[in-house]
Design an enzyme around this catalytic site. Structure first.
Site, PDB file in Angstrom:
ATOM      1  CE  LYS A 140      -3.547  -2.512   1.873  1.00  0.00           C
ATOM      2  NZ  LYS A 140      -4.626  -2.678   3.302  1.00  0.00           N
ATOM      3  CD  GLN A 187      -3.339  -4.602   6.034  1.00  0.00           C
ATOM      4  OE1 GLN A 187      -2.739  -3.743   5.160  1.00  0.00           O
ATOM      5  NE2 GLN A 187      -4.352  -5.505   5.976  1.00  0.00           N
ATOM      6  CG  ASP A 246     -10.028  -0.120   4.424  1.00  0.00           C
ATOM      7  OD1 ASP A 246      -9.673  -0.972   3.253  1.00  0.00           O
ATOM      8  OD2 ASP A 246      -9.633  -1.269   5.336  1.00  0.00           O
TER       9      ASP A 246
END
Ligand code: NAP
Length: 279
Positions: free
Chosen positions: A52, A96, A119
């Protein structure tokens, strides 16, 4: 030979489009910034976080890394998220997953400001998706819609079958297909006669988490098959939920693993970051 849907090439195309847009943003003083929080040092999470950050660097998005120890408390993590929520220089916040077991994942997701929820996991984002309002969409299913559109595969009016009903893949995938005017069926572990249902699909999306379970017995001739699964086979090579060799004999188009859905997830995360900064 079926059309091999090239997620690597399509994700690159998206990242290049974003790179151009971010360059234009920089010219007018907007500096898109993603905060990436990792708790603990789970090896798979380390790889995802590294990828990422690499994608951010390629596009020109600033990434701010927060690497917290395994023993970080839920309160400490929420305090950091709240600080980032009110930091105007940060446009997107990503925690995460999975987080260590002593931390409640739902509470963490809910503590992220919906306008920074790149997200797309926050209940407000999910609610907006369900009622057709604007908002961030979970990256893997959003990436699959892009794969289909950019491969000239029409969704409208098609029989779409999704295997899997997880919050991050199956459910948002089904709603997105519905939004594109597909006729959608969702299958799960309690579905009876799975093959009978999946053989109806013009577009079959497989997100089961079971190595190479889907063989050609589950697939209609000429169908489009999208494989979300990610596993290692006995030779330690990456493979999916679909038996690619077997199914390729009868389908019109299929995604490979690796190089199909995987690269799209990060591309759509980058897209959501740019969108957050645009707002
Ligand atoms: P998950 O949360 O484990 O959900 C799996 C779903 O499959 C569940 O809804 C389950 O049904 C259903 N299922 C399990 N066995 C089944 C069976 N025999 N027949 C029919 N349905 C069955 O998994 P996920 O997070 O959605 O992920 C799915 C796969 O995609 C995994 O391999 C994961 O690694 C991969 N993945 C890849 C990416 C990427 O970027 N490429 C992103 C996310 C996930 P129940 O609900 O009834 O239990």
């Amino acid at each position: 030979m079926p059309q091999i849907i090239d997620g690597k090439a399509i994700s690159m195309q998206i990242k290049d489009e974003l790179k151009e847009e971010v360059a234009r943003m920089h010219e007018v003083g907007i500096n898109p910034c993603l905060a990436v929080i990792q708790v603990g040092a789970d090896p798979a999470s380390c790889v995802y976080v590294r990828n990422k950050k690499k994608a951010c660097a390629y596009i020109g998005i600033e990434s701010r890394a927060f690497e917290l120890g395994e023993e970080t408390t839920q309160e400490e993590l929420i305090a950091l998220i709240q600080k980032l929520n009110s930091d105007e220089g940060v446009h997107g916040i990503l925690v995460q997953l999975p987080v260590p077991k002593h931390i409640d994942e739902d509470k963490i997701i809910q503590s992220i400001a919906p306008e920074k929820d790149v997200d797309g996991f926050h209940p407000v984002s999910v609610g907006n998706l369900c009622i057709g309002e604007k908002g961030f969409v979970s990256c893997t299913p959003a990436g699959i819609i892009q794969l289909l559109k950019r491969s000239d595969i029409k969704i409208e009016g098609k029989e779409c079958v999704v295997i899997g009903r997880s919050n991050i893949v199956g459910k948002p995938m089904s709603i997105l297909l519905l939004r594109e005017n597909g006729t959608v069926t969702i299958c799960h572990s309690r579905t009876k006669n799975l093959a009978e249902v999946t053989r109806r699909a013009d577009i079959l999306i497989v997100a089961i988490g079971k190595k190479q379970l889907i063989t050609k017995e589950y697939v209609k001739d000429g169908a489009v098959v999208i494989d979300v699964g990610m596993h290692r086979d006995e030779n330690n090579k990456l493979c999916g939920d679909v038996d690619f060799e077997d199914v390729s004999e009868i389908v019109s188009a299929i995604t490979p693993v690796p190089g199909g859905v995987g690269p799209m997830t990060i591309a759509m995360l980058m897209n959501n970051c740019v969108e957050a900064a645009r707002k």
